[in-house]
Design a protein around this motif. Structure first.
Motif, short mmCIF file in Angstrom:
data_model
loop_
_atom_site.label_atom_id
_atom_site.label_comp_id
_atom_site.label_asym_id
_atom_site.label_seq_id
_atom_site.Cartn_x
_atom_site.Cartn_y
_atom_site.Cartn_z
N ALA A 1 -6.58 40.48 -28.42
CA ALA A 1 -6.67 41.11 -27.20
C ALA A 1 -5.98 42.68 -27.35
O ALA A 1 -6.48 43.58 -26.95
CB ALA A 1 -6.43 40.35 -25.72
N VAL A 2 -4.63 42.31 -27.77
CA VAL A 2 -3.89 43.62 -28.13
C VAL A 2 -4.68 44.58 -28.92
O VAL A 2 -4.88 45.98 -28.53
CB VAL A 2 -2.42 43.29 -28.66
CG1 VAL A 2 -1.85 44.38 -29.11
CG2 VAL A 2 -2.00 42.42 -27.54
N LEU A 3 -5.18 44.18 -29.89
CA LEU A 3 -5.87 45.05 -30.98
C LEU A 3 -7.18 45.70 -30.23
O LEU A 3 -7.23 46.87 -30.61
CB LEU A 3 -6.17 44.28 -32.45
CG LEU A 3 -4.73 43.85 -33.01
CD1 LEU A 3 -5.46 43.03 -34.20
CD2 LEU A 3 -4.12 45.14 -33.52
N LEU A 4 -7.93 44.78 -29.73
CA LEU A 4 -8.97 45.46 -29.25
C LEU A 4 -8.71 46.06 -27.88
O LEU A 4 -9.45 47.39 -27.82
CB LEU A 4 -10.15 44.08 -28.55
CG LEU A 4 -10.62 43.31 -29.79
CD1 LEU A 4 -11.25 42.19 -29.14
CD2 LEU A 4 -11.50 44.15 -30.46
N GLY A 5 -7.86 45.96 -27.06
CA GLY A 5 -7.48 46.72 -26.13
C GLY A 5 -6.92 47.97 -26.34
O GLY A 5 -7.06 49.17 -25.75
N GLY A 6 -6.03 47.98 -27.19
CA GLY A 6 -5.28 49.28 -27.69
C GLY A 6 -6.29 50.12 -28.71
O GLY A 6 -6.24 51.22 -28.33
N SER A 7 -7.39 49.63 -29.17
CA SER A 7 -8.40 50.28 -29.86
C SER A 7 -9.24 51.10 -28.86
O SER A 7 -9.75 52.12 -28.93
CB SER A 7 -9.15 49.57 -30.76
OG SER A 7 -8.21 49.08 -31.88
N ALA A 8 -9.58 50.16 -27.73
CA ALA A 8 -10.28 50.84 -26.60
C ALA A 8 -9.71 52.08 -26.16
O ALA A 8 -10.26 53.40 -25.75
CB ALA A 8 -10.64 49.81 -25.71
N LEU A 9 -8.32 51.94 -25.62
CA LEU A 9 -7.64 53.05 -25.11
C LEU A 9 -7.28 54.28 -25.92
O LEU A 9 -7.70 55.23 -25.40
CB LEU A 9 -6.10 52.56 -24.77
CG LEU A 9 -6.23 51.46 -23.68
CD1 LEU A 9 -4.73 50.76 -23.43
CD2 LEU A 9 -6.64 52.08 -22.21
N LEU A 10 -7.27 53.98 -27.31
CA LEU A 10 -7.08 55.23 -28.05
C LEU A 10 -8.51 55.93 -28.06
O LEU A 10 -8.42 57.14 -28.59
CB LEU A 10 -6.63 54.43 -29.57
CG LEU A 10 -5.07 54.37 -29.45
CD1 LEU A 10 -4.68 53.77 -30.85
CD2 LEU A 10 -4.26 55.33 -29.31
N LEU A 11 -9.49 55.11 -28.38
CA LEU A 11 -10.93 55.77 -28.58
C LEU A 11 -11.29 56.49 -27.41
O LEU A 11 -11.88 57.60 -27.34
CB LEU A 11 -11.99 54.57 -28.63
CG LEU A 11 -11.93 54.00 -30.12
CD1 LEU A 11 -12.92 52.71 -30.36
CD2 LEU A 11 -12.37 54.95 -31.15
N LEU A 12 -10.85 56.11 -26.21
CA LEU A 12 -10.74 57.03 -24.82
C LEU A 12 -10.11 58.16 -24.80
O LEU A 12 -10.31 59.35 -24.14
CB LEU A 12 -10.67 56.04 -23.69
CG LEU A 12 -11.61 55.08 -23.34
CD1 LEU A 12 -11.24 54.25 -22.24
CD2 LEU A 12 -12.91 55.53 -23.13
N ALA A 13 -9.00 58.24 -25.62
CA ALA A 13 -7.89 59.40 -25.62
C ALA A 13 -8.42 60.28 -26.75
O ALA A 13 -9.34 59.79 -27.71
CB ALA A 13 -6.51 58.83 -25.94
N PRO A 14 -7.90 61.35 -26.82
CA PRO A 14 -8.31 62.75 -27.77
C PRO A 14 -7.61 62.02 -29.20
O PRO A 14 -7.04 63.05 -29.85
CB PRO A 14 -7.73 63.70 -27.08
CG PRO A 14 -6.34 63.35 -26.39
CD PRO A 14 -6.86 61.87 -25.90
N VAL A 15 -8.14 60.94 -29.60
CA VAL A 15 -7.72 60.39 -30.95
C VAL A 15 -8.56 59.92 -31.76
O VAL A 15 -9.44 59.00 -31.27
CB VAL A 15 -6.25 59.33 -30.89
CG1 VAL A 15 -5.81 58.73 -32.34
CG2 VAL A 15 -5.30 59.93 -30.06
N GLY A 16 -9.16 60.25 -32.82
CA GLY A 16 -10.15 60.06 -33.58
C GLY A 16 -10.13 58.43 -33.91
O GLY A 16 -9.10 58.18 -34.20
N PRO A 17 -11.38 58.05 -34.40
CA PRO A 17 -11.07 56.77 -34.83
C PRO A 17 -10.70 56.57 -36.36
O PRO A 17 -10.66 57.58 -36.88
CB PRO A 17 -12.72 56.10 -34.93
CG PRO A 17 -13.29 57.34 -34.93
CD PRO A 17 -12.66 58.35 -34.20
N PRO A 18 -10.08 55.43 -36.57
CA PRO A 18 -9.18 55.69 -37.95
C PRO A 18 -10.26 55.44 -39.10
O PRO A 18 -9.89 56.36 -40.06
CB PRO A 18 -8.46 54.28 -37.90
CG PRO A 18 -9.16 53.42 -37.02
CD PRO A 18 -9.63 54.50 -35.97
N SER A 19 -11.31 54.86 -39.37
CA SER A 19 -12.32 54.81 -40.09
C SER A 19 -13.27 53.71 -39.74
O SER A 19 -13.39 53.30 -38.58
CB SER A 19 -11.68 54.14 -41.40
OG SER A 19 -11.49 52.86 -41.36
#
Length: 242
Positions: free
Chosen positions: A186-204
């Motif tokens: 849940a931490v990894l999925l939730g954090g990924s969702a927040l970062l994808l909504l922010a102006p931060v590009g996907p890692p890979s």
């Protein structure tokens, strides 16, 4: 005696000799096994192989009583009566079946944990991800430090060392392992969702693989939750009986 059916190795083809009994006697044995199956917990029913082994043993007991019985059906009724009341036999099987459920859960988490973790490490740490993505494994690390030992304890406490480890420890470690695995995903999925909504590009592109791995494990945990709760009650029964 019933516990032996779940643990000892058996040879041959279970149930192959049932044809030696006439239909009325076979019906008595099948009826008894149906009653037993109906009283077993839904979270851990006896599988077909063990059922066939129980049928074989009841058939052998029936044949052994034929010289003192007027017919096979009577011998079968004596055999099932001596085997035990279905409700009592089912109750005696609950702790062993519960231990099996917890062990399967532990083995699954033990096998999937490194795979899921490797997916996230490849996606976030070993890629050209922006620094915020590197924080996600750090946030999940405390859960890993708790969950990994719990998974190992779950497997050990339901294996050959079960006689020396309290069943309550197996139930508790199984719960901790499940909760921490779900929380980590849940931490990894939730954090990924927040970062994808922010102006931060996907890692890979591997992020999609990691997300799929965590979602798959969460789905498994969700399906296993009901069985785990039932198994906890079964192991608590064994603990109270000791």
């Amino acid at each position: 005696m019933v516990h032996d059916h779940l643990t000892r190795p058996r040879g041959g083809d279970p149930g192959a000799g049932l044809a030696e009994l006439d239909p009325p006697a076979a019906a008595v044995i099948d009826g008894y096994l149906d009653q037993l199956a109906a009283r077993l917990p839904g979270y851990a029913p006896i599988d077909a192989k063990v059922t066939a082994e129980l049928r074989d043993d009841l058939q052998d007991a029936t044949l052994a009583r034929l010289p003192r019985s007027p017919d096979q059906a009577t011998a079968a009724r004596v055999a099932v009566a001596e085997f035990g009341d279905p409700a009592m036999v089912a109750e005696s099987l609950r702790p062993e079946l519960a231990s099996r459920v917890v062990r399967r859960l532990g083995l699954t988490l033990l096998a999937t944990g490194p795979l899921v973790g490797a997916c996230w490490v490849l996606a976030l740490v070993l890629s050209d991800a922006a620094p915020p993505w590197h924080l996600l494994p750090v946030l999940a690390a405390p859960l890993l430090l708790i969950g990994a030992p719990a998974v190992v304890l779950t497997v050990v406490s339901t294996g050959r060392l079960a006689r020396w480890i309290s069943p309550s420890a197996a139930a508790a470690s199984g719960t901790v392992a499940t909760v921490t695995a779900a929380a980590g995903d849940a931490v990894l999925l939730g954090g990924s969702a927040l970062l994808l909504l922010a102006p931060v590009g996907p890692p890979s592109s591997l992020l999609a693989v990691a997300v799929a791995a965590s979602l798959g494990r969460l789905a498994f945990i969700g399906l296993a939750a009901g069985r785990l709760l039932g198994a906890q009650r079964g192991l608590a029964t064994l603990t109270a009986a000791r």
